[in-house]
Structure formats: structure tokens, C-alpha cells
Motif scaffolding. Structure first.
Motif, PDB file in Angstrom:
ATOM      1  N   GLY A 220      23.157 -17.148 -16.512  1.00 29.75           N
ATOM      2  CA  GLY A 220      22.486 -17.509 -15.268  1.00 29.75           C
ATOM      3  C   GLY A 220      21.019 -17.134 -15.264  1.00 29.75           C
ATOM      4  O   GLY A 220      20.580 -16.237 -15.992  1.00 29.75           O
ATOM      5  N   GLY A 221      20.290 -17.841 -14.456  1.00 32.56           N
ATOM      6  CA  GLY A 221      18.880 -17.523 -14.251  1.00 32.56           C
ATOM      7  C   GLY A 221      18.568 -17.546 -12.761  1.00 32.56           C
ATOM      8  O   GLY A 221      19.134 -18.359 -12.020  1.00 32.56           O
ATOM      9  N   SER A 222      17.700 -16.641 -12.313  1.00 36.08           N
ATOM     10  CA  SER A 222      17.384 -16.548 -10.882  1.00 36.08           C
ATOM     11  C   SER A 222      15.881 -16.384 -10.698  1.00 36.08           C
ATOM     12  O   SER A 222      15.186 -15.829 -11.575  1.00 36.08           O
ATOM     13  N   TRP A 223      15.421 -16.822  -9.561  1.00 36.59           N
ATOM     14  CA  TRP A 223      14.000 -16.674  -9.229  1.00 36.59           C
ATOM     15  C   TRP A 223      13.867 -16.595  -7.713  1.00 36.59           C
ATOM     16  O   TRP A 223      14.595 -17.275  -6.980  1.00 36.59           O
ATOM     17  N   LEU A 224      12.990 -15.750  -7.245  1.00 32.67           N
ATOM     18  CA  LEU A 224      12.667 -15.758  -5.814  1.00 32.67           C
ATOM     19  C   LEU A 224      11.187 -15.450  -5.642  1.00 32.67           C
ATOM     20  O   LEU A 224      10.549 -14.801  -6.489  1.00 32.67           O
ATOM     21  N   ARG A 225      10.660 -15.926  -4.534  1.00 32.13           N
ATOM     22  CA  ARG A 225       9.253 -15.686  -4.209  1.00 32.13           C
ATOM     23  C   ARG A 225       9.147 -15.456  -2.709  1.00 32.13           C
ATOM     24  O   ARG A 225       9.750 -16.189  -1.910  1.00 32.13           O
ATOM     25  N   GLY A 226       8.405 -14.434  -2.309  1.00 38.60           N
ATOM     26  CA  GLY A 226       8.237 -14.160  -0.894  1.00 38.60           C
ATOM     27  C   GLY A 226       7.092 -13.196  -0.665  1.00 38.60           C
ATOM     28  O   GLY A 226       6.516 -12.664  -1.629  1.00 38.60           O
ATOM     29  N   PRO A 227       6.734 -12.964   0.593  1.00 38.96           N
ATOM     30  CA  PRO A 227       5.657 -12.024   0.903  1.00 38.96           C
ATOM     31  C   PRO A 227       6.076 -10.605   0.556  1.00 38.96           C
ATOM     32  O   PRO A 227       7.113 -10.127   1.026  1.00 38.96           O
ATOM     33  N   MET A 228       5.302  -9.952  -0.283  1.00 37.49           N
ATOM     34  CA  MET A 228       5.703  -8.651  -0.813  1.00 37.49           C
ATOM     35  C   MET A 228       5.537  -7.535   0.221  1.00 37.49           C
ATOM     36  O   MET A 228       4.522  -7.487   0.930  1.00 37.49           O
ATOM     37  N   ALA A 229       6.508  -6.639   0.269  1.00 37.12           N
ATOM     38  CA  ALA A 229       6.387  -5.456   1.135  1.00 37.12           C
ATOM     39  C   ALA A 229       5.216  -4.608   0.660  1.00 37.12           C
ATOM     40  O   ALA A 229       5.008  -4.450  -0.550  1.00 37.12           O
ATOM     41  N   PRO A 230       4.454  -4.034   1.595  1.00 36.39           N
ATOM     42  CA  PRO A 230       3.267  -3.267   1.189  1.00 36.39           C
ATOM     43  C   PRO A 230       3.591  -2.114   0.245  1.00 36.39           C
ATOM     44  O   PRO A 230       2.789  -1.773  -0.607  1.00 36.39           O
ATOM     45  N   ASP A 231       4.793  -1.522   0.409  1.00 37.75           N
ATOM     46  CA  ASP A 231       5.119  -0.359  -0.428  1.00 37.75           C
ATOM     47  C   ASP A 231       6.027  -0.716  -1.605  1.00 37.75           C
ATOM     48  O   ASP A 231       6.630   0.153  -2.208  1.00 37.75           O
ATOM     49  N   TYR A 232       6.113  -1.993  -1.930  1.00 42.09           N
ATOM     50  CA  TYR A 232       7.037  -2.402  -2.996  1.00 42.09           C
ATOM     51  C   TYR A 232       6.727  -1.697  -4.306  1.00 42.09           C
ATOM     52  O   TYR A 232       7.614  -1.334  -5.062  1.00 42.09           O
ATOM     53  N   LEU A 233       5.433  -1.496  -4.564  1.00 47.21           N
ATOM     54  CA  LEU A 233       5.049  -0.916  -5.846  1.00 47.21           C
ATOM     55  C   LEU A 233       5.000   0.605  -5.822  1.00 47.21           C
ATOM     56  O   LEU A 233       4.612   1.235  -6.795  1.00 47.21           O
ATOM     57  N   LEU A 234       5.434   1.193  -4.682  1.00 40.53           N
ATOM     58  CA  LEU A 234       5.457   2.650  -4.553  1.00 40.53           C
ATOM     59  C   LEU A 234       4.095   3.266  -4.800  1.00 40.53           C
ATOM     60  O   LEU A 234       3.969   4.315  -5.425  1.00 40.53           O
ATOM     61  N   LEU A 235       3.048   2.591  -4.312  1.00 43.05           N
ATOM     62  CA  LEU A 235       1.715   3.169  -4.408  1.00 43.05           C
ATOM     63  C   LEU A 235       1.530   4.184  -3.275  1.00 43.05           C
ATOM     64  O   LEU A 235       2.396   4.342  -2.427  1.00 43.05           O
ATOM     65  N   HIS A 236       0.414   4.837  -3.285  1.00 45.51           N
ATOM     66  CA  HIS A 236       0.105   5.790  -2.223  1.00 45.51           C
ATOM     67  C   HIS A 236       0.146   5.064  -0.878  1.00 45.51           C
ATOM     68  O   HIS A 236      -0.215   3.884  -0.780  1.00 45.51           O
ATOM     69  N   ASP A 237       0.586   5.767   0.183  1.00 44.63           N
ATOM     70  CA  ASP A 237       0.819   5.117   1.474  1.00 44.63           C
ATOM     71  C   ASP A 237      -0.371   4.344   2.011  1.00 44.63           C
ATOM     72  O   ASP A 237      -0.224   3.313   2.641  1.00 44.63           O
ATOM     73  N   ASP A 238      -1.577   4.906   1.800  1.00 46.29           N
ATOM     74  CA  ASP A 238      -2.726   4.203   2.352  1.00 46.29           C
ATOM     75  C   ASP A 238      -3.291   3.175   1.377  1.00 46.29           C
ATOM     76  O   ASP A 238      -4.349   2.619   1.595  1.00 46.29           O
ATOM     77  N   GLU A 239      -2.561   2.953   0.277  1.00 47.48           N
ATOM     78  CA  GLU A 239      -2.992   1.919  -0.662  1.00 47.48           C
ATOM     79  C   GLU A 239      -1.959   0.814  -0.678  1.00 47.48           C
ATOM     80  O   GLU A 239      -1.061   0.784  -1.500  1.00 47.48           O
ATOM     81  N   THR A 240      -2.004  -0.043   0.289  1.00 45.20           N
ATOM     82  CA  THR A 240      -1.035  -1.126   0.338  1.00 45.20           C
ATOM     83  C   THR A 240      -1.570  -2.329  -0.425  1.00 45.20           C
ATOM     84  O   THR A 240      -2.775  -2.502  -0.570  1.00 45.20           O
ATOM     85  N   VAL A 241      -0.634  -3.110  -0.900  1.00 44.03           N
ATOM     86  CA  VAL A 241      -0.995  -4.297  -1.668  1.00 44.03           C
ATOM     87  C   VAL A 241      -0.448  -5.515  -0.949  1.00 44.03           C
ATOM     88  O   VAL A 241       0.744  -5.572  -0.636  1.00 44.03           O
ATOM     89  N   ALA A 242      -1.312  -6.449  -0.654  1.00 42.43           N
ATOM     90  CA  ALA A 242      -0.863  -7.678  -0.010  1.00 42.43           C
ATOM     91  C   ALA A 242      -0.575  -8.725  -1.083  1.00 42.43           C
ATOM     92  O   ALA A 242      -0.840  -8.515  -2.258  1.00 42.43           O
ATOM     93  N   GLY A 243      -0.025  -9.834  -0.656  1.00 41.42           N
ATOM     94  CA  GLY A 243       0.229 -10.919  -1.601  1.00 41.42           C
ATOM     95  C   GLY A 243       1.702 -11.217  -1.740  1.00 41.42           C
ATOM     96  O   GLY A 243       2.544 -10.613  -1.066  1.00 41.42           O
ATOM     97  N   ASP A 244       2.001 -12.121  -2.617  1.00 46.08           N
ATOM     98  CA  ASP A 244       3.377 -12.543  -2.815  1.00 46.08           C
ATOM     99  C   ASP A 244       4.023 -11.799  -3.969  1.00 46.08           C
ATOM    100  O   ASP A 244       3.356 -11.318  -4.877  1.00 46.08           O
ATOM    101  N   LEU A 245       5.333 -11.739  -3.870  1.00 50.76           N
ATOM    102  CA  LEU A 245       6.129 -11.148  -4.932  1.00 50.76           C
ATOM    103  C   LEU A 245       7.011 -12.241  -5.533  1.00 50.76           C
ATOM    104  O   LEU A 245       7.662 -12.989  -4.800  1.00 50.76           O
TER     105      LEU A 245
END
Lengths: 389, 304
Positions: A220-245
Motif C-alpha cells: 500500500g501507499g498513502s499520502w496526505l496534505r494539510g495545514p501543519m500544526a505549529p508545534d508539529y516539528l517540536l520546535l521551541h514554543d515561540d518558534e512556530t512554523v506555518a505552512g502545509d504538511l
């Protein structure tokens, strides 16, 4: 007088019986009640690290109440409500060693599936697990191990990827069984930016080959795309990343079930690769797991699993992340880790199971290694569940 | 232009006519039902079976590929009485075929043909009784008289789906009944030696066979469906079997034959493994052949 009373009592009883059989007068009937089942997981475990209450002690892991019924000639409905312990990190407070927060309820599934869709299409509307890979669609009591693989928890959410939207499926006209599912959902799971108005989209393509009467191979193969959660990358709290995942996934499953005996020998081997690709903020995180389940006697299963992940965090943010997030995702917010699991499960009937498990987590960057021993009780009451393949 | 239109219309009509003459696609859950459907359907039906004879129909793995045949079916014939509850709902969902959904003419519960359902619980049921079937014992196809009844029901339903062939379906069902009835009587007569002693069975699967042949079933080793028997129960059953002079312990090929063999040895009985479905053992390639094998093995073991 006594005869009259007896006659009257008999009449009332007879009328009651008639009412029980026919609800026209009362409007009360059990004839159309949904099929109901309740699955409960009780879990006791100890870990090397003692800061995390969920990993030291005994508690309800999850209770899941399921209702299923035919709505009308056009729809079949499923509702699944889950109750589970609520710990401090569930509030997103990042509390180190947070206290038990009581119990929380979730609607895991609230969906209707079309029963009269022409052309061989499958249509599902509502809230449901997304069809991404082999593990995400599983309910907790269907897991091969006590917890989901670390890569699944880290990259696809540790509370299940269940979203509201529409999905459409079709069996492709190929010589083998080939199912393509596409969906659009309002991404609110923890991997998505819940406040975003953008939808999340995805697809899964599953191919199943009958190798023999007793064995199959699924690719099987899967793919999804959506607006990424700001803390998805576990960066510092005040360093959020916008954009799609975007997340890509590939999975392979080989399954063999002996026809020689009822609940006879069986072996299932699954491997899955998860490749998150954020628009920005990280290089190439990836995760994987492989697991084997072997029924070696009628009531006994042996499970063996391994997995790992590499988040490829920017080095300078590593310390801040450890400090701020603590144990935000299960036992640890590993940057790079490997896990190894072994369990033995006794299944005396189709309605109960007892599992003993040992799990080892190796932190390849920091020192968040851990060893966890678990004892899990799994029981189901109510209607007979159909078994997924 | 008119000629082209006429030709096109003729082609379309021709295609429709040919499509109408195509055999009905019948999917049966069990091999026994598949054999009966082939006899009744003849050249008017193409029959596929979901559960191979080798598998215990309680525990068929619901391979999604099985849903593909179901997706093309005009008629689904299933055993009912919850025998297929562990896998048929999953396949029906994956098949996405409105013709065979519950309540449609293309969905036939073959247990509706029965005159009597055995072992319908008379009191409350709970899982303490094991994986009990609340609607009654589902293994009714092990009584060939029920096979005849099911064939007649199939003929009626096939006739509803293909009215122009209804007469042929009914005739084939009647021919099958006429061919089976003398054999049923002969099998019953041949089983006379088996009626001399009670039998023990491994799982609760043989009640309909016993009801038809007039056999006495002393008890089941696995007395609670789906639950491994306790040593205490086996001890108690062994004592009763020895006292009653049991000579045969009957089991299905998919039962746990090691445990069955040990129990039979303790009882001083012969373990007799019988085909519990068409295709479950060599020689049981058809429905009548299955009963030939069953009766022959029972009689042979009774004479030992």
C-alpha cells in the motif's frame, strides 16, 4: 370478586405481553436498537523513568463504546465513543510529570456509509480514522502491541488520526484486488493546524495479492496534505512554523492463516515507512516500524516488533525543545530513537485477552532511554465483532 | 443518418438482449451452498464460493479479494444463524454492491428454508455459554433434507431475479430432490449400526446429522462453543462415555485433532474425522458425496 380480580390481572398481563410484542401503541421497541459493543483495555505498567504517571501504575487505558445500525435503505451508521485517562500533557500544558487529570471522552467515529451507491463506489461521510497506512485505521484494542509505534505517534498523532469529512473509494479494474480511497477532511487532529480553514486531503492505494489459499501479500501507499500544526516539528514554543504538511507512507503486509484448524497457526508480518515532508522547518524526518504476530497455539500469540524515527531537528533547537516539551509525546520527544517490543498474548475466547509486554526505547541523541513492562487486559461485551483482515 | 441511428439502436438492443441472457452471478458463503446453487442454477447461473471447504466457516479470514466476487454478484446465498458473523459483514462493506445488501432480493438467508432450527436457546443467553448462536445451531446443512429445502428456496429466489428462467430453476430443484430423496433414505438405513451406541462429538456441530440419522449424542468435548474445554469437563464426559459404551468420537477436520485424539483414547473410542463441508476432505467433493463419506466412516467405525 376474587375471580374478577384474577381475570382482570390475567387480562392486564396478557395485554402487557401483547404490548411487548407490538409497540404500535407505546412507541417503545427494542427491534431497531443498534448493535452495541463495549471494549475495555485495562493497563498496568512500570517504566525506568518515573516522571510519567501514564507509564507507572495501573489505570483504564481506554473504554470504547460502539453503536452500529442500518439507518435506512441508503445508509449504515457507526458511532464510537472512547473514554481514556486525561493526563497533564493532554491539555497541551507541557507539564513535567503532570498529574492524572481524570477521564476524558472523545468521539472517535461518527460516520455514515452509503449502502446504495452505484458503480461500485464506497462513500463515507463523517468522522472516522483516516486510511493512512496499516496502523492509523486501527482502534487501540486492535493494536499488535500496547502502544502504537513511536513513528506513528510522532508523525501521525498519538491520539489517533480521526477526522471529519468525506471519503470515496473504488476497487480499480486490475487483475488483483486494488482499492483506491481519496478523502477531504477538516483537519483538526494534533498534526494539523486546527484553526486553519484549509482542508486536509489524502489518498490511499492498497493492493492485495492472493499468493495461495492461505497467504496474501498487501502493498500500500498513502499520502496526505494539510495545514501543519505549529508545534508539529517540536520546535521551541515561540518558534512556530506555518505552512502545509505532507506525509507519505508505504506499507507491506504478508499474512498466512493455516486452514488446518480453527484458530490454528497464523503469522502476520507488517512493515511501514512514514515520510513527513513539511513545506518548511525541517529537512527529511522519517520513521518506520516492523512487526510480526505469530499464533503458535490455539489461544496464544507471540508478538515481535521494532521501529525507529529520525526527526532531523535543527541542532541548536534541541535543548530548548527538551526543556519546553518534556514528555509531550508518550515517553519522550525523541529526536532519533529505536524501539524494540516483545509480547505474549493469551486469548481464551474471542472476547477477552491478556497481554504481557516488554518494550525497550533507545534514545540515539539524548539520554531518554527507557524500558517498560506492561500487563494489559482486553475484554469485549455485547455483539460479536466482525474481524478485520 | 436514419440508417446509422437504426443500426446504433439495433446494436444497443442486441447488447441488452445478450446481457439479459448472461448467467446470474451467484456468490455463496459455503461450499455446500455453492454445490446446491450450481445444481439449481445450471447454465443460468455462475456460482462462486467465499469460504473454501478446508476452512472452518466460523473463522474465515476476510481477505478483501473475496469482496471482489461479491461486488459483481446478483445473488448472495448465506447460511445465516450468525455462522458467518465474523467475516461476512466486513466483506459486504468492502463489496459496495447494493444488489446484495441486507433486505434486497439479491440477499438470501438460506436458513429461512428450515422447518426446524435446533438448539434455539429457550432461556437467557450470555457469553458464559461460550460463543453461542442466539438464533440456534447453524450447522443445518449436515442434514441432507435441509439441503433439499434450501435448493427449493434458492430456486424461488433465482426465479424472482430471472423470471424467464423461473421454470427451469424450479425443475432443477425438483430433479435434485427426486435424486436425493432415495439416497437420503438409503443413507439413513445404512446408519443402523451406528444407532446402537451413543456418540461423543468434539464440537457442537453434528446435532442436525444426529437428528436425521437418529444418533444419540452423549455430549461435546468442547461443550461451550469457541472455548477450550476444561480438564474437569473432559474427565466428567470421559466417565459418562465409558459408562455408556461410547465407541466413536466424531470431529470436523478443522477441530483440534490432537486434543480430540487424546479425549477419544481416554474414552476408549475411535476418533472419526468426518467431512463437515463439501470439499473439506478428499472424497467429499459434492453434497451427496459428503454424506456417502460421513455414513461410510460412521458405519465402519461402529463395526470395529
Amino acid at each position: 370478586m376474587r375471580s374478577i380480580l384474577i381475570l382482570a390481572a390475567a387480562t392486564v398481563l396478557a395485554a402487557g405481553t401483547a404490548l411487548a410484542q407490538s409497540s404500535t401503541a407505546t412507541g417503545v421497541s427494542r427491534d431497531f436498537n443498534p448493535a452495541i459493543s463495549v471494549n475495555t483495555l485495562l493497563l498496568g505498567r512500570v517504566a525506568d523513568r518515573t516522571a510519567e504517571p501514564a507509564y507507572n501504575g495501573a489505570d483504564l487505558q481506554e473504554a470504547e463504546v460502539q453503536f452500529t445500525s442500518i439507518v435506512d435503505p441508503y445508509w449504515k451508521a457507526d458511532l464510537v465513543f472512547a473514554i481514556h485517562p486525561q493526563h497533564g500533557h493532554d491539555h497541551g500544558e507541557g507539564e513535567e510529570g503532570a498529574d492524572h487529570g481524570g477521564y476524558a471522552g472523545d468521539v472517535e467515529v461518527a460516520r455514515i456509509a452509503g449502502q446504495a451507491i452505484p458503480g461500485g463506489f464506497g462513500l463515507v461521510v463523517g468522522k472516522d480514522y483516516l486510511p493512512f497506512g496499516k496502523h492509523v485505521p486501527l482502534h487501540t484494542h486492535q493494536f499488535a502491541f500496547v502502544d502504537a509505534p513511536a513513528a506513528i505517534q510522532a508523525f501521525l498523532g498519538d491520539h489517533g488520526l480521526t477526522e471529519t469529512g468525506v471519503r470515496l473509494s473504488h476497487d480499480l479494474p486490475l487483475p488483483w484486488y486494488s482499492d483506491l480511497t481519496a478523502y477531504g477532511v477538516d483537519g483538526r487532529a494534533e498534526i494539523f493546524a486546527a484553526e486553519s480553514r484549509d482542508l486536509a486531503w489524502g489518498a490511499r492505494w492498497s493492493n492485495l495479492f492472493d499468493l495461495s489459499l492461505e497467504s496474501t501479500l498487501e502493498v500500500g501507499g498513502s499520502w496526505l496534505r494539510g495545514p501543519m500544526a505549529p508545534d508539529y516539528l517540536l520546535l521551541h514554543d515561540d518558534e512556530t512554523v506555518a505552512g502545509d504538511l505532507q506525509v507519505w507512507g508505504a506499507d507491506v503486509t504478508w499474512k498466512w492463516v493455516s486452514a488446518a484448524a480453527s484458530r490454528g497457526p497464523a503469522l502476520a508480518v507488517t512493515g511501514e515507512l512514514i515520510l513527513p515532508r513539511p513545506d518548511q522547518g525541517a529537512s527529511d524526518p522519517w520513521g518506520w516500524y516492523a512487526q510480526a504476530q505469530y499464533r503458535f497455539k490455539r489461544n496464544w500469540w507471540l508478538g515481535l516488533g521494532a521501529g525507529g524515527l529520525d526527526r532531523s531537528l535543527p541542532h541548536e533547537e534541541e535543548d530548548a525543545e527538551e526543556e519546553e516539551h518534556g514528555h509531550g509525546h508518550g515517553l519522550g520527544p525523541w529526536e532519533e530513537m529505536r524501539e524494540y517490543k516483545l509480547n505474549l498474548t493469551w486469548v481464551p475466547s474471542e472476547f477477552s485477552a491478556i497481554r504481557l509486554e516488554a518494550a525497550r526505547f533507545d534514545d540515539l541523541v539524548g539520554d531518554a532511554d527507557d524500558t517498560v513492562f506492561s500487563l494489559q487486559f482486553n475484554f469485549t461485551i455485547g455483539s460479536h465483532p466482525a474481524h478485520l483482515y | 443518418m436514419k440508417t446509422i441511428l437504426t443500426l446504433t439502436l439495433a446494436t444497443v438492443l442486441g447488447a441488452v438482449t445478450i446481457a439479459g441472457a448472461e448467467p446470474l452471478q451467484v456468490v455463496c458463503t459455503l461450499t455446500d451452498l455453492g454445490w446446491l446453487a450450481e445444481q439449481v442454477g445450471g447454465e443460468d447461473a455462475e456460482v462462486a464460493v467465499l469460504c473454501p471447504g478446508e476452512y472452518d466457516p466460523h473463522f474465515l479470514p476476510a481477505r478483501p479479494s473475496l469482496a471482489r466476487a461479491l461486488g459483481k454478484a446478483d445473488l448472495l446465498c448465506y447460511n445465516g444463524l450468525d455462522l458467518e458473523v465474523g467475516w461476512l459483514p466486513v466483506l459486504l462493506d468492502k463489496a459496495r454492491n447494493p444488489r446484495v445488501r441486507d433486505g434486497q432480493p439479491g440477499c438470501l438467508d438460506c436458513s429461512l428454508a428450515l422447518a426446524t432450527v435446533l438448539e434455539v436457546p429457550s432461556g437467557p443467553v450470555s457469553r458464559s455459554q461460550g460463543d453461542v448462536h442466539p438464533q440456534g445451531n447453524p450447522h443445518y446443512l449436515l442434514d441432507p433434507r435441509n439441503g433439499v429445502r434450501v435448493a427449493a428456496l434458492m430456486a424461488e429466489r433465482l426465479g424472482e431475479l430471472r423470471p424467464e428462467a423461473a421454470g427451469r430453476f424450479r425443475q432443477r430443484a425438483a430433479d435434485l430432490a427426486a435424486a436425493l430423496e432415495p439416497r437420503i433414505a438409503a443413507w439413513h438405513a445404512a446408519a443402523e449400526p451406528v444407532r446402537a451406541h451413543p456418540l461423543v462429538h468434539y464440537s457442537k456441530q453434528w446435532e442436525y446429522l444426529a437428528d436425521w440419522l437418529g444418533l444419540q449424542l452423549l455430549g461435546a468435548v468442547e461443550h461451550r462453543p469457541g472455548i477450550s474445554p476444561s480438564p474437569r469437563h473432559v474427565d466428567e464426559l470421559t466417565g459418562r462415555a465409558r459408562a455408556a459404551g461410547v465407541t466413536e468420537l466424531v470431529a470436523a477436520p478443522w477441530n483440534h485433532l490432537d486434543a480430540a485424539a487424546k479425549a477419544a483414547e481416554r474414552m476408549g473410542a475411535a476418533l472419526v474425522v468426518l467431512p463437515a463441508a463439501v470439499g473439506s476432505q478428499p472424497g467429499a467433493d459434492g453434497y451427496p458425496e459428503m454424506f456417502e463419506v460421513i455414513v461410510a466412516r460412521l458405519v465402519a467405525a461402529a463395526g470395529e
